[in-house]
Design an enzyme around this catalytic site. Sequence first.
Site, PDB file in Angstrom:
ATOM      1  CE  LYS A   9      64.389  72.752  28.079  1.00  0.00           C
ATOM      2  NZ  LYS A   9      65.573  71.895  27.752  1.00  0.00           N
ATOM      3  CE1 TYR A  49      63.589  69.949  23.163  1.00  0.00           C
ATOM      4  CE2 TYR A  49      61.832  69.117  24.575  1.00  0.00           C
ATOM      5  CZ  TYR A  49      62.891  69.984  24.354  1.00  0.00           C
ATOM      6  OH  TYR A  49      63.264  70.889  25.318  1.00  0.00           O
ATOM      7  CG  PHE A  57      68.952  63.108  24.693  1.00  0.00           C
ATOM      8  CD1 PHE A  57      68.028  64.074  24.294  1.00  0.00           C
ATOM      9  CD2 PHE A  57      70.169  63.045  24.024  1.00  0.00           C
ATOM     10  CE1 PHE A  57      68.295  64.951  23.258  1.00  0.00           C
ATOM     11  CE2 PHE A  57      70.453  63.923  22.968  1.00  0.00           C
ATOM     12  CZ  PHE A  57      69.513  64.872  22.590  1.00  0.00           C
ATOM     13  NE  ARG A  85      70.413  78.281  20.891  1.00  0.00           N
ATOM     14  CZ  ARG A  85      70.240  76.965  21.018  1.00  0.00           C
ATOM     15  NH1 ARG A  85      69.066  76.478  21.412  1.00  0.00           N
ATOM     16  NH2 ARG A  85      71.221  76.130  20.769  1.00  0.00           N
ATOM     17  NE  ARG A 102      69.766  75.652  28.502  1.00  0.00           N
ATOM     18  CZ  ARG A 102      69.670  75.318  27.223  1.00  0.00           C
ATOM     19  NH1 ARG A 102      70.724  75.431  26.422  1.00  0.00           N
ATOM     20  NH2 ARG A 102      68.533  74.874  26.732  1.00  0.00           N
ATOM     21  CG  ASN A 112      68.763  72.354  29.441  1.00  0.00           C
ATOM     22  OD1 ASN A 112      67.534  72.324  29.472  1.00  0.00           O
ATOM     23  ND2 ASN A 112      69.455  72.105  28.349  1.00  0.00           N
ATOM     24  CG  HIS A 115      63.217  75.290  23.841  1.00  0.00           C
ATOM     25  ND1 HIS A 115      63.995  74.441  23.084  1.00  0.00           N
ATOM     26  CD2 HIS A 115      62.521  76.058  22.956  1.00  0.00           C
ATOM     27  CE1 HIS A 115      63.761  74.691  21.798  1.00  0.00           C
ATOM     28  NE2 HIS A 115      62.872  75.662  21.689  1.00  0.00           N
TER      29      HIS A 115
HETATM   30  P1  DAT Z   1      69.385  73.180  23.261  1.00  0.00           P
HETATM   31  O1  DAT Z   1      68.261  73.055  24.263  1.00  0.00           O
HETATM   32  O2  DAT Z   1      70.546  73.920  23.840  1.00  0.00           O
HETATM   33  O3  DAT Z   1      68.928  73.725  21.929  1.00  0.00           O
HETATM   34  P2  DAT Z   1      69.513  70.595  21.931  1.00  0.00           P
HETATM   35  O4  DAT Z   1      68.523  71.126  20.960  1.00  0.00           O
HETATM   36  O5  DAT Z   1      70.764  69.984  21.406  1.00  0.00           O
HETATM   37  O6  DAT Z   1      69.938  71.697  23.001  1.00  0.00           O
HETATM   38  O7  DAT Z   1      68.815  69.479  22.841  1.00  0.00           O
HETATM   39  C1  DAT Z   1      67.489  69.675  23.303  1.00  0.00           C
HETATM   40  C2  DAT Z   1      67.423  69.283  24.754  1.00  0.00           C
HETATM   41  O8  DAT Z   1      67.708  67.895  24.895  1.00  0.00           O
HETATM   42  C3  DAT Z   1      68.459  69.984  25.643  1.00  0.00           C
HETATM   43  O9  DAT Z   1      68.016  71.231  26.101  1.00  0.00           O
HETATM   44  C4  DAT Z   1      68.624  69.004  26.766  1.00  0.00           C
HETATM   45  C5  DAT Z   1      68.422  67.655  26.094  1.00  0.00           C
HETATM   46  N1  DAT Z   1      69.718  67.046  25.743  1.00  0.00           N
HETATM   47  C6  DAT Z   1      70.541  67.417  24.732  1.00  0.00           C
HETATM   48  N2  DAT Z   1      71.629  66.655  24.701  1.00  0.00           N
HETATM   49  C7  DAT Z   1      71.499  65.766  25.713  1.00  0.00           C
HETATM   50  C8  DAT Z   1      72.291  64.702  26.213  1.00  0.00           C
HETATM   51  N3  DAT Z   1      73.463  64.381  25.656  1.00  0.00           N
HETATM   52  N4  DAT Z   1      71.832  64.014  27.284  1.00  0.00           N
HETATM   53  C9  DAT Z   1      70.647  64.317  27.862  1.00  0.00           C
HETATM   54  N5  DAT Z   1      69.856  65.316  27.436  1.00  0.00           N
HETATM   55  C10 DAT Z   1      70.269  66.026  26.382  1.00  0.00           C
HETATM   56 MG    MG Z   2      67.669  72.929  20.499  1.00  0.00          MG
END
Ligand code: DAT
Ligand code: MG
Length: 149
Positions: A9, A49, A57, A85, A102, A112, A115
């Site tokens: 990212k 996304y 978010f 992962r 991370r 973070n 991806h």
């Molecule tokens: P991951 O990236 O671990 O697969 P995810 O698919 O649940 O996580 O979410 C996608 C991205 O969205 C994640 O990398 C960061 C952001 N995100 C997730 N939960 C969040 C939250 N509660 N507040 C802010 N950003 C969030």
């Molecule tokens: Mg995800």
Amino acid sequence: MERTFLAIKPDGVQRGLVGEIIRRFEVKGFTLVGLKLIHVSRELAERHYDVHREKPFFAGLVEFITSGPVVAMVWEGDGVVASARKIIGATNPLTAEPGTLRGDYGISIGRNIIHGSDAIETAQREIALWFKEEELASWQPCLAPWLAE
Ligand code: DAT
Ligand code: MG
């Protein structure tokens, strides 16, 4: 052969972590088959996304991922989706285990670093979304016999 989609990212790129992140997957034994540095369009960000479209978010996430260059990659290897992962660590860097990307490099869920696809089907969808077939290289690393029987 199993493939996953990874994207460093804008925070990872700005912080100079590109080499270190690529190194982690190389030394683990996975094979890099696609790599490009791009500014992500709003359209690509929203499609990528899409599952989070209704989350509070979502807007901030799209804003962030389009805020600077991203390093998009495809990696190949047995079990690469789940293993990547694990190497990446939990979504929130504050609770991600030390030793994960991370866990080692982040403090905020909104920054973070990287991806990674969460399942084989997701990986197929994301690879098709980010890469054209001709942008992916199929190749056999000469190390292959030393990495697996
Ligand atoms: P991951 O990236 O671990 O697969 P995810 O698919 O649940 O996580 O979410 C996608 C991205 O969205 C994640 O990398 C960061 C952001 N995100 C997730 N939960 C969040 C939250 N509660 N507040 C802010 N950003 C969030
Ligand atoms: Mg995800």
